[in-house]
Design a protein around this motif. Structure first.
Motif, PDB file in Angstrom:
ATOM      1  N   GLY A  36      44.899  -7.489  23.604  1.00 56.51           N
ATOM      2  CA  GLY A  36      43.539  -6.946  23.506  1.00 56.51           C
ATOM      3  C   GLY A  36      42.483  -7.991  23.840  1.00 56.51           C
ATOM      4  N   MET A  37      41.667  -7.703  24.828  1.00 57.74           N
ATOM      5  CA  MET A  37      40.594  -8.603  25.242  1.00 57.74           C
ATOM      6  C   MET A  37      39.347  -8.424  24.383  1.00 57.74           C
ATOM      7  SD  MET A  37      40.255 -11.019  27.532  1.00 57.74           S
ATOM      8  CE  MET A  37      41.232 -10.745  29.022  1.00 57.74           C
ATOM      9  N   HIS A  38      39.304  -7.360  23.573  1.00 58.88           N
ATOM     10  CA  HIS A  38      38.092  -6.972  22.858  1.00 58.88           C
ATOM     11  C   HIS A  38      38.112  -7.337  21.374  1.00 58.88           C
ATOM     12  CE1 HIS A  38      41.066  -3.910  22.044  1.00 58.88           C
ATOM     13  NE2 HIS A  38      40.312  -3.434  21.073  1.00 58.88           N
ATOM     14  N   VAL A  39      39.105  -8.102  20.916  1.00 62.53           N
ATOM     15  CA  VAL A  39      39.276  -8.313  19.478  1.00 62.53           C
ATOM     16  C   VAL A  39      38.780  -9.673  19.000  1.00 62.53           C
ATOM     17  CG1 VAL A  39      41.197  -6.694  19.323  1.00 62.53           C
ATOM     18  CG2 VAL A  39      41.673  -9.108  19.806  1.00 62.53           C
ATOM     19  N   ASP A 228      45.690  -5.763   8.393  1.00 66.76           N
ATOM     20  CA  ASP A 228      45.136  -7.104   8.554  1.00 66.76           C
ATOM     21  C   ASP A 228      43.662  -7.180   8.897  1.00 66.76           C
ATOM     22  OD1 ASP A 228      47.705  -8.124   8.109  1.00 66.76           O
ATOM     23  OD2 ASP A 228      48.224  -8.032  10.237  1.00 66.76           O
ATOM     24  N   GLY A 229      43.044  -6.063   9.275  1.00 66.41           N
ATOM     25  CA  GLY A 229      41.641  -6.122   9.705  1.00 66.41           C
ATOM     26  C   GLY A 229      41.543  -6.746  11.085  1.00 66.41           C
ATOM     27  N   GLN A 230      41.066  -7.979  11.162  1.00 66.19           N
ATOM     28  CA  GLN A 230      40.999  -8.646  12.469  1.00 66.19           C
ATOM     29  C   GLN A 230      42.417  -9.017  12.900  1.00 66.19           C
ATOM     30  OE1 GLN A 230      38.872 -12.392  12.762  1.00 66.19           O
ATOM     31  NE2 GLN A 230      38.173 -11.897  14.828  1.00 66.19           N
ATOM     32  N   THR A 231      42.844  -8.470  14.015  1.00 67.89           N
ATOM     33  CA  THR A 231      44.217  -8.673  14.468  1.00 67.89           C
ATOM     34  C   THR A 231      44.317  -8.385  15.957  1.00 67.89           C
ATOM     35  OG1 THR A 231      46.537  -8.179  13.926  1.00 67.89           O
ATOM     36  CG2 THR A 231      45.009  -6.303  14.006  1.00 67.89           C
ATOM     37  N   GLY A 232      45.521  -8.546  16.512  1.00 65.35           N
ATOM     38  CA  GLY A 232      45.736  -8.320  17.936  1.00 65.35           C
ATOM     39  C   GLY A 232      46.118  -6.891  18.242  1.00 65.35           C
ATOM     40  N   ARG A 233      46.533  -6.668  19.484  1.00 61.18           N
ATOM     41  CA  ARG A 233      46.919  -5.336  19.943  1.00 61.18           C
ATOM     42  C   ARG A 233      48.229  -5.404  20.726  1.00 61.18           C
ATOM     43  NH1 ARG A 233      43.292  -4.746  16.967  1.00 61.18           N
ATOM     44  NH2 ARG A 233      41.468  -3.375  17.118  1.00 61.18           N
ATOM     45  N   MET A 234      49.093  -4.415  20.503  1.00 62.25           N
ATOM     46  CA  MET A 234      50.245  -4.188  21.365  1.00 62.25           C
ATOM     47  C   MET A 234      49.840  -3.171  22.421  1.00 62.25           C
ATOM     48  SD  MET A 234      51.325  -4.464  17.945  1.00 62.25           S
ATOM     49  CE  MET A 234      51.521  -2.770  17.429  1.00 62.25           C
ATOM     50  N   ALA A 235      50.752  -2.876  23.340  1.00 64.99           N
ATOM     51  CA  ALA A 235      50.509  -1.809  24.302  1.00 64.99           C
ATOM     52  C   ALA A 235      51.849  -1.202  24.727  1.00 64.99           C
ATOM     53  CB  ALA A 235      49.736  -2.290  25.516  1.00 64.99           C
TER      54      ALA A 235
END
Length: 242
Positions: A36-39, A228-235
């Motif tokens: 995720g580029m937006h996190v 977790d709140g602030q975290t990454g993204r899978m796809a």
């Protein structure tokens, strides 16, 4: 790098893969393979992760990324593009176009025509699911199709208010089987994956495979926004090979 291969019997000319958080260049709190580029992650780390995944999965082109807003918009992609498209699902009949659905608790749903001529990738949170994103994408298939529902927040982990239960059950009382009372007062546990399966089957896609993987409860393998709140993204990705 640990990638998931969907547990369905797809056509031989269709490629499909789903990422995990394992390995990757990102640092805490995005530790691992954040796509995720937006996190708030370091853009160079995200780009490194995306490139490594593209190579590992042997993708025919760079994935088409979406700006997902819990809408019901499905975009038809004719050619590979680096432009980020505003939509929550994508569809193509073009070989070599890699579709993506980015998630960290929401449902990633992949659909392919059984003759291998068309594919779609859907991002569905509860609101998009209620509003009809699954039906919008499923209706683009004019031949027999099948679907895979990837890692998402599971039934035992997704607590919602009565408003969410009403949003679905007022639409169709049969969705009541996807809810059960939580231990917390006036809260319910929701099985979004089951509702998605029911919606797919109502849209003439009877062949639905569930991954049965819960992002919330498997911290080692998956990012989870609810946990977790602030975290990454899978796809999750799907494409037609040339």
């Amino acid at each position: 790098m640990s990638l998931l291969t969907p547990n369905w019997s797809k056509p031989n000319n269709v490629g499909a893969v789903s990422s995990t958080r394992e390995d990757g260049a990102s640092k805490a709190p995005f530790s691992g393979l954040n796509l995720g580029m937006h996190v708030g992650d370091e853009p160079s780390d995200v780009l490194a992760n995306r490139h490594a995944l593209e190579v590992k999965a042997n993708m025919p082109s760079s994935p088409v990324w979406l700006n997902q807003t819990h809408s019901t918009k499905v975009v038809t992609v004719q050619v590979p593009t680096e432009q980020v498209l505003d939509a929550d699902a994508s569809f193509t009949r073009t070989p070599g176009v890699v579709l993506s659905a980015m998630t960290a608790d929401c449902l990633p749903i992949l659909i392919c025509a059984k003759d291998g001529t068309a594919v779609a990738a859907i991002h569905a949170g509860w609101r998009g699911l209620a509003d009809g994103i699954v039906e919008e994408a499923a209706n683009l298939f004019d031949s027999e199709a099948q679907a895979w529902i990837g890692p998402a927040i599971g039934f035992e982990s997704f607590e919602v208010g009565l408003d969410v239960k009403h949003a679905f059950c007022q639409m169709n009382p049969e969705y009541g089987i996807a809810f059960k009372e939580s231990v917390n007062p006036e809260k319910w546990l929701a099985n979004l994956a089951l509702i998605a399966q029911m919606k797919l089957q109502a849209s003439a896609i009877s062949d639905v495979t569930q991954s049965n993987l819960c992002t919330f409860s498997d911290e080692k393998r998956f990012f989870s926004y609810r946990r977790d709140g602030q975290t990454g993204r899978m796809a999750s990705f799907i494409w037609i090979n040339h």
